[in-house]
Motif scaffolding. Structure first.
Motif, PDB file in Angstrom:
ATOM      1  N   PHE A   1       0.654  -1.403  -0.162  1.00  0.00           N
ATOM      2  CA  PHE A   1      -0.234   0.226   0.063  1.00  0.00           C
ATOM      3  C   PHE A   1       0.889   1.337   0.073  1.00  0.00           C
ATOM      4  O   PHE A   1       2.013   1.274   0.916  1.00  0.00           O
ATOM      5  CB  PHE A   1      -1.225  -0.156   1.267  1.00  0.00           C
ATOM      6  CG  PHE A   1      -0.261  -0.444   2.526  1.00  0.00           C
ATOM      7  CD1 PHE A   1       0.235   1.247   2.760  1.00  0.00           C
ATOM      8  CD2 PHE A   1       0.065  -1.357   3.272  1.00  0.00           C
ATOM      9  CE1 PHE A   1       1.084   1.786   4.314  1.00  0.00           C
ATOM     10  CE2 PHE A   1       0.484  -1.111   4.154  1.00  0.00           C
ATOM     11  CZ  PHE A   1       1.208  -0.024   5.039  1.00  0.00           C
ATOM     12  N   THR A   2       0.715   2.237  -0.414  1.00  0.00           N
ATOM     13  CA  THR A   2       0.960   3.486  -0.399  1.00  0.00           C
ATOM     14  C   THR A   2       0.400   3.904   0.822  1.00  0.00           C
ATOM     15  O   THR A   2      -0.783   4.488   1.327  1.00  0.00           O
ATOM     16  CB  THR A   2       0.266   4.520  -1.742  1.00  0.00           C
ATOM     17  OG1 THR A   2      -0.859   4.706  -1.775  1.00  0.00           O
ATOM     18  CG2 THR A   2       1.414   3.219  -3.464  1.00  0.00           C
ATOM     19  N   ALA A   3       1.595   5.314   0.683  1.00  0.00           N
ATOM     20  CA  ALA A   3       0.639   6.440   1.819  1.00  0.00           C
ATOM     21  C   ALA A   3      -0.004   7.227   1.514  1.00  0.00           C
ATOM     22  O   ALA A   3      -1.330   7.757   2.411  1.00  0.00           O
ATOM     23  CB  ALA A   3       1.581   7.860   2.298  1.00  0.00           C
ATOM     24  N   GLU A   4      -0.834   7.222   0.463  1.00  0.00           N
ATOM     25  CA  GLU A   4      -2.022   7.751  -0.448  1.00  0.00           C
ATOM     26  C   GLU A   4      -3.364   7.465  -0.641  1.00  0.00           C
ATOM     27  O   GLU A   4      -4.958   7.813   0.318  1.00  0.00           O
ATOM     28  CB  GLU A   4      -2.033   7.981  -2.012  1.00  0.00           C
ATOM     29  CG  GLU A   4      -0.960   9.296  -2.081  1.00  0.00           C
ATOM     30  CD  GLU A   4       0.722   8.642  -1.825  1.00  0.00           C
ATOM     31  OE1 GLU A   4       1.008   7.633  -2.102  1.00  0.00           O
ATOM     32  OE2 GLU A   4       1.344   9.595  -2.487  1.00  0.00           O
ATOM     33  N   PHE A   5      -2.646   6.077   0.038  1.00  0.00           N
ATOM     34  CA  PHE A   5      -4.120   4.706  -0.237  1.00  0.00           C
ATOM     35  C   PHE A   5      -4.555   4.810   1.594  1.00  0.00           C
ATOM     36  O   PHE A   5      -5.784   5.363   1.320  1.00  0.00           O
ATOM     37  CB  PHE A   5      -3.806   3.718   0.019  1.00  0.00           C
ATOM     38  CG  PHE A   5      -4.320   1.913   0.390  1.00  0.00           C
ATOM     39  CD1 PHE A   5      -6.032   2.325  -0.030  1.00  0.00           C
ATOM     40  CD2 PHE A   5      -4.874   1.863   1.430  1.00  0.00           C
ATOM     41  CE1 PHE A   5      -6.719   1.577   0.609  1.00  0.00           C
ATOM     42  CE2 PHE A   5      -5.072   0.760   2.317  1.00  0.00           C
ATOM     43  CZ  PHE A   5      -6.753   0.620   1.405  1.00  0.00           C
ATOM     44  N   LEU A   6      -4.130   5.160   2.655  1.00  0.00           N
ATOM     45  CA  LEU A   6      -3.969   5.336   3.906  1.00  0.00           C
ATOM     46  C   LEU A   6      -4.651   6.659   3.672  1.00  0.00           C
ATOM     47  O   LEU A   6      -5.862   6.537   5.127  1.00  0.00           O
ATOM     48  CB  LEU A   6      -2.955   5.134   4.880  1.00  0.00           C
ATOM     49  CG  LEU A   6      -1.770   3.827   4.717  1.00  0.00           C
ATOM     50  CD1 LEU A   6      -0.726   4.528   5.478  1.00  0.00           C
ATOM     51  CD2 LEU A   6      -2.610   2.883   5.468  1.00  0.00           C
ATOM     52  N   ASN A   7      -4.955   7.492   3.330  1.00  0.00           N
ATOM     53  CA  ASN A   7      -5.249   9.277   3.184  1.00  0.00           C
ATOM     54  C   ASN A   7      -7.021   8.709   2.676  1.00  0.00           C
ATOM     55  O   ASN A   7      -8.076   9.047   2.929  1.00  0.00           O
ATOM     56  CB  ASN A   7      -5.174   9.680   2.579  1.00  0.00           C
ATOM     57  CG  ASN A   7      -4.425  11.141   3.741  1.00  0.00           C
ATOM     58  OD1 ASN A   7      -3.488  11.213   4.358  1.00  0.00           O
ATOM     59  ND2 ASN A   7      -3.155  11.374   3.119  1.00  0.00           N
ATOM     60  N   SER A   8      -7.293   7.804   1.810  1.00  0.00           N
ATOM     61  CA  SER A   8      -8.126   6.714   1.343  1.00  0.00           C
ATOM     62  C   SER A   8      -8.786   6.165   2.115  1.00  0.00           C
ATOM     63  O   SER A   8      -9.648   6.077   2.307  1.00  0.00           O
ATOM     64  CB  SER A   8      -8.064   5.837  -0.315  1.00  0.00           C
ATOM     65  OG  SER A   8      -7.120   7.500  -0.997  1.00  0.00           O
TER      66      SER A   8
END
Length: 530
Positions: free
Chosen positions: A363-370
């Motif tokens: 996973f990416t950091a952007e996914f964590l925000n999503s």
């Protein structure tokens, strides 16, 4: 004396040559400087013509008249263009008055009649803008919006994905209701008397419906064309309907602060220490270093490789100064659902976002925000569709070497697929998970528990956000479908295994590998003979 006499004899010849040269220069000057007429011929004074001065004056007057006429012509053209532009502006204004801009349609309760009139005008304009009465020019064949067809029982569709079929009964309630409503409206229109209401006419029913086609233009609406039986074998009735999309309306405008929203990543695990090491590299970079608002809960089954897994976790904790982790060890058979359920209930802090994850996920950091933005306690849960990687050995088999993991994570049809049949990776608040009843703990081993939880949320009043996300990947690994699985679980496992290996084209190349090699060998022999 001889030189002097020679010079005296040569002097008259020199003077003659100079005179001839002067005459030639004069002639060239007159040819170059004399004005030309429209026929590009030189106008030279003739023997019986006016003098040179009068000839030039006549030429200048003629050219001046030509320029004057040209200016008058340009003025007329400008006046004509101004009049045409004014007419076009008036036409545009009339169209804008007739079809108001959607942003100008406001919910003004003080004048509901005007709002209704504007809305009706806008909806009629949607029909005119859509490809209903005439076609539109398209740049390429890919710009065409295809129709899908349907009967009373089936829908025939192009965009099947992995869980839909080319021919199927509409499963989604909204699609069933949509098509049945269209058929009922068409039947009603056919049965509506036209002209003399006392005249007898045929009564149509849904059984007279033969087939229909429909397509949706996302910004305009859906076009339906339905065909019914006519009075004779070769006669038909055709009804064209259009469902216009209304104007865009603002529903909400709010600020969302996620600075203090913690995510608890829960990973159930048994053995697979090497995969866990790879997972922790991703977790350290994306979760700890880039995001920083994260907790990790590892629920470990059994004791084999446990010390190695714990050591990896503790080394990451020391090197990254990361203390937000929990390690739970269970001496029993692996059960993904039970591991996630225990990890979720073990949390004793305030309400937290739970991200149910597997060890083979990137996973990416952007996914964590999503994950944060698409969950809301008591309101929304998030079920992302992740991108599943094909077998790198098949994808990059013709390369000199397999690229690094980060270089492999590209969303293309040659590298993987949207795993729209999987529901294991999900984000929800802990309170919603507890209130829904958690996992079914009677399910053992691989598969089934995620679908069961997903259905619980679908049967509740919570909004389920289901969408593909670009920052969540399932890394390829060889699947082992154990004999201990139930027949249904084993079937699901084998289907998943088949999907994971490669694309249709790549698997086809493997099937026909021998045939391809034979062809290449023949080509090589043929080239040698020539």
């Amino acid at each position: 004396m001889m030189l002097r006499r020679g010079f005296i004899l040569f002097l008259p010849r020199l003077v003659g040559l100079l005179v001839v040269a002067c005459c030639l220069v004069s002639i060239v000057y007159m040819l170059a400087c004399t004005p030309k007429g429209d026929n590009q011929q030189l106008i030279l004074p003739r023997v019986h013509s006016p003098t040179v001065k009068e000839g030039y004056e006549a030429i200048l007057q003629e050219r001046e008249e030509q320029h004057r006429n040209y200016i008058i012509s340009l003025k007329k053209q400008i006046a004509h263009l101004k009049a045409e532009l004014q007419g076009r502006n008036e036409q545009l204004k009339n169209v804008q008055d007739q079809y108001p801009d959607p942003l100008d349609i406001q919910l003004d309760n003080s004048n509901p009649e005007k709002v209704q009139a504007n809305l009706l005008a806008f909806l009629r304009s949607q029909v005119d803008k859509a490809e209903v009465h005439s076609g539109v020019k398209l740049s390429t064949e890919y710009a065409a919006v295809p129709f899908e067809s349907f009967t009373l029982q089936k829908v025939y569709q192009l965009e099947t994905g992995l869980t839909r079929h080319p021919e199927e009964k509409p499963v989604r309630k909204d699609k069933r209701d949509e098509l049945m409503e269209v058929i009922e409206l068409a039947v009603g229109s056919l049965n509506k008397p036209e002209g003399d209401s006392n005249a007898k006419h045929r009564v149509y029913t849904a059984s007279d419906f033969i087939e229909g086609i429909y397509r949706t233009e996302k910004d305009k609406g859906t076009l339906y064309e339905l065909t019914f039986k006519g009075d004779t074998k070769h006669q038909f009735k055709k009804i064209v309907l259009f469902r216009p999309f209304g104007p865009v309306m603002k529903v909400k405008n709010e600020d969302v602060d996620m600075a203090d929203t913690l995510i608890n990543v829960i990973v159930p695990l048994a053995k697979r220490a090497s995969k866990f090491r790879q997972f922790m590299q991703n977790f350290r970079e994306m979760g700890i270093q880039q995001d920083g608002r994260i907790h990790l809960t590892v629920v470990y089954f059994g004791k084999e490789q446990m010390n190695e897994v714990r050591a990896i976790l503790e080394n990451t904790s020391k090197s990254a100064n990361f203390k937000n982790f929990t390690f739970i060890q269970l001496n029993e058979e692996f059960s993904r659902g039970k591991g996630l359920d225990i990890g979720a209930r073990f949390w004793k802090g305030s309400n937290v976002v739970l991200f149910f994850c597997d060890v083979d996920i990137y996973f990416t950091a952007e996914f964590l925000n999503s994950c944060r933005l698409n969950t809301q306690p008591g309101k929304k849960v998030f079920y992302p569709v992740l991108f599943s990687q094909y077998n790198p050995s098949i994808i990059y088999g013709h390369h000199d070497s397999i690229p690094s993991l980060e270089q492999q994570l590209i969303i293309k049809k040659e590298t993987g697929f949207w795993r729209d049949f999987g529901f294991g990776m999900t984000c929800q608040y802990r309170s919603d998970f507890i209130n829904i009843g958690g996992f079914d703990l009677d399910i053992k081993g691989w598969g089934g528990e995620d679908v069961h939880l997903y259905r619980k949320y679908l049967h509740s009043n919570l909004i389920v956000i289901r969408t593909p996300v670009r920052g969540l990947f399932h890394l390829w690994h060889e699947k082992q479908c154990l004999d201990e699985l139930t027949p249904e679980q084993y079937k699901m496992c084998m289907q998943s295994k088949a999907m994971n290996e490669g694309s249709h084209g790549q698997l086809g190349m493997l099937v026909f590998k021998q045939e391809i090699e034979t062809h290449l060998h023949r080509q090589k022999l043929s080239n040698k003979k020539t």
